[in-house]
Design a protein around this motif. Structure first.
Motif, PDB file in Angstrom:
ATOM      1  N   TRP A 109      20.417  13.764  25.172  1.00  0.00           N
ATOM      2  CA  TRP A 109      20.402  14.301  23.813  1.00  0.00           C
ATOM      3  C   TRP A 109      19.413  13.534  22.977  1.00  0.00           C
ATOM      4  CZ3 TRP A 109      23.558  11.853  19.613  1.00  0.00           C
ATOM      5  CH2 TRP A 109      24.134  10.638  20.004  1.00  0.00           C
ATOM      6  N   HIS A 159      15.093   9.410  18.437  1.00  0.00           N
ATOM      7  CA  HIS A 159      15.246   8.776  19.753  1.00  0.00           C
ATOM      8  C   HIS A 159      15.667   9.822  20.776  1.00  0.00           C
ATOM      9  CE1 HIS A 159      16.598   6.145  22.936  1.00  0.00           C
ATOM     10  NE2 HIS A 159      17.874   6.309  22.694  1.00  0.00           N
ATOM     11  N   HIS A 215      18.380   1.023  25.972  1.00  0.00           N
ATOM     12  CA  HIS A 215      17.215   1.910  25.979  1.00  0.00           C
ATOM     13  C   HIS A 215      16.318   1.594  27.181  1.00  0.00           C
ATOM     14  CE1 HIS A 215      17.135   3.332  21.529  1.00  0.00           C
ATOM     15  NE2 HIS A 215      18.338   2.820  21.756  1.00  0.00           N
ATOM     16  N   HIS A 266      24.861   0.602  24.713  1.00  0.00           N
ATOM     17  CA  HIS A 266      23.756   1.478  25.152  1.00  0.00           C
ATOM     18  C   HIS A 266      22.487   0.667  25.322  1.00  0.00           C
ATOM     19  CE1 HIS A 266      20.851   4.620  25.498  1.00  0.00           C
ATOM     20  NE2 HIS A 266      20.402   4.541  24.276  1.00  0.00           N
ATOM     21  N   HIS A 325      18.584  12.084  18.888  1.00  0.00           N
ATOM     22  CA  HIS A 325      19.195  11.838  17.580  1.00  0.00           C
ATOM     23  C   HIS A 325      18.295  10.949  16.740  1.00  0.00           C
ATOM     24  CE1 HIS A 325      20.526   7.695  18.660  1.00  0.00           C
ATOM     25  NE2 HIS A 325      20.893   8.177  19.832  1.00  0.00           N
ATOM     26  N   HIS A 372      17.615  10.009  23.641  1.00  0.00           N
ATOM     27  CA  HIS A 372      18.630   9.123  24.209  1.00  0.00           C
ATOM     28  C   HIS A 372      18.780   9.346  25.717  1.00  0.00           C
ATOM     29  CE1 HIS A 372      22.657   7.000  23.944  1.00  0.00           C
ATOM     30  NE2 HIS A 372      22.651   7.516  25.145  1.00  0.00           N
ATOM     31  N   HIS A 401      17.214   7.765  14.733  1.00  0.00           N
ATOM     32  CA  HIS A 401      17.535   6.373  15.051  1.00  0.00           C
ATOM     33  C   HIS A 401      17.130   5.472  13.906  1.00  0.00           C
ATOM     34  CE1 HIS A 401      18.729   3.031  17.443  1.00  0.00           C
ATOM     35  NE2 HIS A 401      18.790   3.722  18.563  1.00  0.00           N
ATOM     36  N   HIS A 430      26.960   1.688  20.467  1.00  0.00           N
ATOM     37  CA  HIS A 430      26.687   3.030  19.939  1.00  0.00           C
ATOM     38  C   HIS A 430      27.733   3.481  18.917  1.00  0.00           C
ATOM     39  CE1 HIS A 430      24.388   6.748  19.907  1.00  0.00           C
ATOM     40  NE2 HIS A 430      23.567   6.224  20.784  1.00  0.00           N
ATOM     41  N   HIS A 456      22.389  -1.891  22.088  1.00  0.00           N
ATOM     42  CA  HIS A 456      23.302  -1.975  20.941  1.00  0.00           C
ATOM     43  C   HIS A 456      24.580  -1.214  21.214  1.00  0.00           C
ATOM     44  CE1 HIS A 456      22.362   2.219  19.670  1.00  0.00           C
ATOM     45  NE2 HIS A 456      21.185   1.958  20.204  1.00  0.00           N
ATOM     46  N   PHE A 483      15.735  -1.666  23.059  1.00  0.00           N
ATOM     47  CA  PHE A 483      16.877  -1.937  22.211  1.00  0.00           C
ATOM     48  C   PHE A 483      18.158  -1.867  23.042  1.00  0.00           C
ATOM     49  CE2 PHE A 483      18.463  -0.634  17.688  1.00  0.00           C
ATOM     50  CZ  PHE A 483      18.609  -1.955  17.358  1.00  0.00           C
TER      51      PHE A 483
HETATM   52 CU1  C2O Z   1      21.600   6.892  21.227  1.00  0.00          CU
HETATM   53 CU2  C2O Z   1      19.728   3.349  20.361  1.00  0.00          CU
HETATM   54  O1  C2O Z   1      20.678   5.137  20.728  1.00  0.00           O
END
Ligand code: C2O
Length: 578
Positions: free
Chosen positions: A132, A89, A484, A482, A134, A91, A136, A543, A541, A539
């Protein structure tokens, strides 16, 4: 001679370009495309006297930085050479019309299986700053993460003095054992997962841990200069306080949005958030070194990793000063672990620039109002296990509006795009909790959550106001929420239950902070606004990874608009299959 000189210069320029932008670059029609290759591979890494085999990108921990400029297109080929399913992902990247590249497993894509690859293809539109990337999927982001730095367009300055140097500082969590085993065991027993064994700065725990003096991040500086530190909290489950002894930081950006600059000794950063700070070094060699430390901000009831990561700010010793053996080392003092007052004061200082060049386009007329409670809860113990290790023999769970999200076994975005949503998800996420209760008062007797894969459907360009209310079920707790696909404006926040009659009068619609991750205050609420101008499945959620694992997540489905540039683009041919 001339030829030679030219080729040396060319190589020099090339090396320089590669240092700043490690990716392979192609320019066409004024659009720069940067190519990166992420080989997902196992690698033995040792920290605090424990060696383990971990999942890495290109054998690096933390992973390599992605560098781009605003307007660039990124093509990142991810090749999976490990026995885990993988998805990555980006982010904070908005992914306008390119939701297929967003990355959350089973939301926008099926994961990349062992031996398979996928090219993430997206363009960075209207964004610049520190973000950044990461993994997922499950807890793999514990070792799969790295900076994603977007510089302004060529020739566009920062809205602050040009720093002498820029340094990413990425916080992480180190587990001596395999995080995948930790979370799978916790989900089975229903109890809380084991906590980390150390925090890290750029992958290094620092001298306050066993056998780690050699694994210390050192920031070497010259006196009288300004450094831009790009702070990223990639920790799995912990919000962090951070400070550098005897130095003041100027906050200039949060989540890749410029903010009205302000000075502080200490800051707080939740998992998922990024913060850019200017560090002005002392004008003369100070005859000392300085610790920079981070440790958790804790509001929950569970166990946590109560340790401190330290790095060292080291001044270059001027040549006219005789070599000194041991410099005094100053240590910062961080707030108490539960210092919510500090956190409230700090977050209240964050404001968008709100200038003509960087306006705060807060939606003024709200078309849809939503009220979501978030927090912990319980679910029944499997019959096979006599008693679970969660509260009163149940399993820990977490929910949004008491719906604990069930991850589907195929990706929601595909199901939506190909009209195959039947039985996979339902478009009926509740607009508010089914039953009113005193959310932050004495918790109700029944703490059981319901389960489902429910989406909130929004027509294109809907302006949304969402109140996110923490509950006190199994203890109030701060949740870094968070979203998206969007940035949102944090127009208000407070403690206790949100009051729809009074609280909106105090909303800031002028210069609220704009971001992608907000800490919902422990036992309080936040009000956010965003414009649903990006078609796709997005999404949302907590974090804190443990809460995501327990179901504190949901997704928005934003429908296509009428115009061609308001529609989700077709999926790429190499989109992974489940
Ligand atoms: Cu940094 Cu759904 O995430």
């Amino acid at each position: 001679m001339g030829e030679n000189f030219r080729s040396i210069t060319f190589i020099g320029v090339l090396i320089l370009a590669l240092c700043v932008f490690p990716g392979f670059v192609l320019s066409e029609n004024g659009v720069t495309t940067r190519h990166y290759k992420f080989n997902i591979q196992m690698k033995n890494v040792a920290r605090i006297c424990h060696t383990k085999s971990m999942v890495t990108v290109n054998g690096k921990f933390p992973g390599p930085p992605i560098m781009a400029r605003e307007g660039d297109r990124l093509l990142i080929e991810v090749v999976n050479h490990v026995p885990h399913n993988i998805s990555i992902h980006w982010h904070g990247i908005r992914q306008l019309q390119s939701g297929w590249a967003d990355g959350p497993a089973y939301i926008t894509q099926c994961p990349i299986q062992t031996g398979q690859s996928y090219v993430y293809n997206f363009t960075v539109v209207g964004q610049r700053g520190t973000l950044w990337w990461h993994a997922h999927i499950s807890w793999l982001r514990s070792t799969l993460y790295g900076p994603l730095i977007i510089l302004p367009k060529q020739g566009t300055p920062y809205p602050f003095a040009k720093p002498y140097k820029e340094v990413p500082i990425i916080f992480g969590e180190w587990f001596n054992s395999d995080p995948e085993a930790i979370i799978s065991q916790a989900l089975q027993t229903g109890g809380g997962p084991n906590v980390s064994d150390a925090y890290t700065i750029n992958g290094l725990p620092g001298p306050l841990y066993n056998c780690s003096a050699k694994d210390t991040f050192k920031l070497k500086v010259k006196p009288g200069r300004t450094y831009l530190l790009r702070l990223i909290n990639a920790a799995l489950n912990d919000e962090l306080f951070f400070s550098i002894a005897n130095h003041t930081l100027t906050i200039v950006e949060a989540d890749a949005i410029y903010v009205k600059p302000f000075e502080t000794e200490t800051l707080v950063i939740t998992p998922g958030q990024t913060t850019n700070v200017l560090l002005k070094t002392k004008s003369l060699f100070p005859n000392a070194s300085f610790f920079m430390t981070a440790r958790p901000y804790v509001t929950g009831q569970g166990t946590f990793d109560n340790s401190t990561v330290a790095g060292i700010l080291e001044y270059e010793i001027p040549s006219n000063i005789p070599h000194m053996k041991k410099l005094p080392l100053f240590k910062p003092s961080l707030p108490a672990l539960n210092d919510t007052n500090f956190v409230t004061n700090f977050t209240n200082k964050l404001h968008s620039l709100a200038t003509p060049q960087f306006p705060a386009n807060v939606p003024k007329n709200v078309e849809k109002h939503f009220f979501f409670t978030i927090g912990l809860g319980t679910s029944p113990c499997d019959k096979k296990i006599q008693t679970c290790q969660g509260p009163n023999g149940t399993k820990f769970s977490a929910s949004v509006n008491n719906v604990s999200f069930i991850q589907p076994n195929t990706a929601l975005l595909q199901a939506h795009y190909f009209g195959q949503s039947n039985g996979l998800y339902s478009p009926d996420f509740p607009i508010n909790p089914l039953h009113w209760f005193n959310y932050t008062g004495n918790p109700p007797n029944n703490t059981m959550v319901s389960n489902g894969t429910k989406l909130m459907v929004l027509p294109f360009n809907t302006s949304v106001e969402l109140i996110v209310q923490d509950t006190s079920i199994l203890g109030a707790e701060s949740h870094p929420l968070h979203l998206h696909g969007f940035n949102f404006f944090v127009v208000g926040q407070g403690f206790g239950n949100f009051d729809p009659n009074k609280d909106p009068n105090n909303f800031n619609l002028v210069d609220p902070i704009e971001r992608n991750t907000v800490g919902v205050p422990s036992g309080g609420w936040v009000a956010i606004r965003f414009l649903a101008d990006n078609p796709g499945v997005w999404f949302m959620h907590c974090h804190l990874e443990v809460h995501t694992s327990w179901g504190l997540k949901m997704a928005w489905l934003v429908l296509d608009g009428k115009l061609p540039n308001q529609k989700l683009l077709p999926p790429p041919a190499d989109l992974p299959k489940c």
